[in-house]
Design a protein around this motif. Sequence first.
Motif, PDB file in Angstrom:
ATOM      1  N   GLU A 181       0.824  -1.208   0.000  1.00 59.95           N
ATOM      2  CA  GLU A 181       0.000   0.000   0.000  1.00 59.95           C
ATOM      3  C   GLU A 181       0.860   1.261   0.000  1.00 59.95           C
ATOM      4  N   ARG A 182       2.062   1.176   0.471  1.00 57.70           N
ATOM      5  CA  ARG A 182       2.955   2.326   0.518  1.00 57.70           C
ATOM      6  C   ARG A 182       4.398   1.823   0.464  1.00 57.70           C
ATOM      7  N   ASP A 183       5.304   2.771   0.238  1.00 56.78           N
ATOM      8  CA  ASP A 183       6.727   2.411   0.220  1.00 56.78           C
ATOM      9  C   ASP A 183       7.173   1.990   1.612  1.00 56.78           C
ATOM     10  N   SER A 184       7.893   0.894   1.679  1.00 58.36           N
ATOM     11  CA  SER A 184       8.393   0.398   2.962  1.00 58.36           C
ATOM     12  C   SER A 184       9.908   0.261   2.876  1.00 58.36           C
ATOM     13  N   TYR A 185      10.572   0.569   3.981  1.00 60.24           N
ATOM     14  CA  TYR A 185      12.025   0.565   4.009  1.00 60.24           C
ATOM     15  C   TYR A 185      12.583  -0.443   5.013  1.00 60.24           C
ATOM     16  N   SER A 186      11.709  -1.215   5.623  1.00 59.67           N
ATOM     17  CA  SER A 186      12.146  -2.266   6.542  1.00 59.67           C
ATOM     18  C   SER A 186      11.217  -3.464   6.374  1.00 59.67           C
ATOM     19  N   TYR A 187      11.679  -4.595   6.849  1.00 62.36           N
ATOM     20  CA  TYR A 187      11.007  -5.874   6.650  1.00 62.36           C
ATOM     21  C   TYR A 187      10.761  -6.484   8.022  1.00 62.36           C
ATOM     22  N   HIS A 188       9.489  -6.637   8.416  1.00 64.99           N
ATOM     23  CA  HIS A 188       9.165  -7.076   9.768  1.00 64.99           C
ATOM     24  C   HIS A 188       8.934  -8.589   9.813  1.00 64.99           C
ATOM     25  N   ARG A 189       9.094  -9.135  11.024  1.00 64.46           N
ATOM     26  CA  ARG A 189       9.009 -10.574  11.191  1.00 64.46           C
ATOM     27  C   ARG A 189       7.628 -11.115  10.813  1.00 64.46           C
ATOM     28  N   ASP A 190       6.553 -10.414  11.218  1.00 65.27           N
ATOM     29  CA  ASP A 190       5.224 -10.931  10.907  1.00 65.27           C
ATOM     30  C   ASP A 190       4.961 -10.969   9.406  1.00 65.27           C
TER      31      ASP A 190
END
Length: 659
Positions: free
Chosen positions: A475-484
């Motif tokens: 939905e938007r730009d993301s700059y990190s990757y979360h565990r869930d």
Amino acid sequence: MNDNERPGGPNRGGGDNNGGNPWLKSLLIWVGILFALALVVTVFDGKSTTQTGNTIAYSAFLDKVDEGTVKDVNVSRDLISGTFSSGDKFRTYPVQDSGLMDRLRKAGVEVAGKPEEGPSIWAAMLYQMLPFLLFLGIAFFVLRQMQKGGGAGGAMGFGKSRARMLTQKEGKVTFDDVAGIDEARAELTEIVEFLKDPSKFARLGGKIPKGALLVGSPGTGKTLLARAIAGEAGVPFFTISGSDFVEMFVGVGASRVRDMFEQAKKSAPCIVFIDEIDAVGRHRGAGLGNGNDEREQTLNQLLVEMDGFEANEGIIIVAATNRPDVLDPALLRPGRFDRQVVVPRPDIDGRVKILEVHMKKVPLAPDVDARVIARGTPGFSGADLANLVNEAALMAARKGKRLVANAEFEEAKDKVMMGAERRSMVMTEDEKRMTAYHEAGHAIVALHEPASDPIHKATIIPRGRALGMVMRLPERDSYSYHRDKMYANLAVAMGGRIAEEIIFGYDKVSSGASGDIQYATGLARDMVTKWGMSDKVGPVDYAQPEGESFLGYSSSQPTHMSNETAQLIDAEIKSIVEGGLHRAKHVLTEHIDQLHSLAGALLEYETLSGEEIKKLIAGEEIGRIDQGPKSPAVPTAGTSIPKTKRPSGPFGNPSPAGA
């Protein structure tokens, strides 16, 4: 966004002012010279026969002598010529005959001798020199062509620089043509201002920077930025590729570096742009004892020229690379490349600006909104967006439209992301049904995983190398990757394989999930070895170091890892992937009715958007007036493709199926 157009002009290599082919012209000149030499040999050859007359046998000549019909003869060692009483001329070749002179005297034939004639001194010299001249001509011709390829003439043209000065006045690129990378543009704008007005900075003690290194992924606009500097600076701008320095002869690259800086000094202040500098600036000694001496000498000369005893005032080096990790540390220190300008992939605002730049030349329909397109293209580089606009324009042209509408942009986006549709591919009904359940499995798991990205589109129309695909977009730009989100992606990746097993049985599971398994295994390995997301392994970096390997061999196990740790890591990777498999199985077993409904809709409509899938799962009508074009439903026997060609990645990026 890279634009590698080359300016034309009479000084450019590869063109001829007269419109002819210089290579063919040189070849014709040498052919003419050799023909002239052969003609001279023929003219001066004393052995060339100029006598006329019919050639007769020696026995016939003796019969004519005995008959008294021979008037006179000229006798030489190799030829007897003469005249019959009738006035006709003749010639014959003598044999060993000691009584010939007696027979001629008895018959009253007038006998004359002829001196022995050998080849003239000129002909002899030409005969001796012709092979040498031929060899010399070929060598000179080849050397001349190689020197032309080196970008300079003369006997020592190998060491001349191949740097080209950009002097085009029309169609030049400026900073107005560069969008989406405002921070990088600001850094380079300051360099241009320094060149235009150095006193503005000098009165505060500032010195002109010696170099700027542009670092970014392919397609982010590094070369375009350099061309914009050339358009804005108003100073000479030299451009060269890193591969132009390295040759097979040791010392040539260093000579070209010296010559390039000599040219730049004559035109200072100026800018020298080196594209793909990693071709010459790689870390020295990385070849494990088998390094390239020529490349290292070239790099050493570049280091000396940038910061040596001899000051190169007014010369700014701008270089570009997408591999900063392989560059030599001596090249990156302050004083050489004072600034490292990161050229990142644009965010949504940057994508809007880039699209607006490329849409200026395209007639747009009123329903086209650059921000809507930018929102649906996360992760696109400037080159990707330029390609997207071009594909949309081509599609509109093929349809005979006067304006490019939003529908063409959506089709172009699907083509760029998922590959071109292959409706001509013949699939059996069983394969289509298995593909529909496979993609439905991905989609159902994605809908029920809260951390998963929303579904953009699901299709069973073959695209690229895949028979079907579920495309998800954030939905938007993301700059990190979360565990869930990682666990959600693992479950989505396994959804296709589990759907095949639930519907068709354990023995009917196909190889179509090979791409999904490859993606899931790579993600789990990164979680364990890079990101410390395994409680048993802990927050320790066990990733394989990236670097050059010896003879192409690279061990899969880092040297600082014990065998017990390697076994533990493998067990954790397997556990994480199987965890995603169990999550996907739980979701599909609980929502089996939704799996059947979505697979049936895919078989009917072939392509469904994310909104249509949500309506279908909620029990609402999709609302389509027509069902859209259908691919061939009943194939001919024996024309189906093997199931090993059905990779389907959770992000719509299929990879080739493995064994």
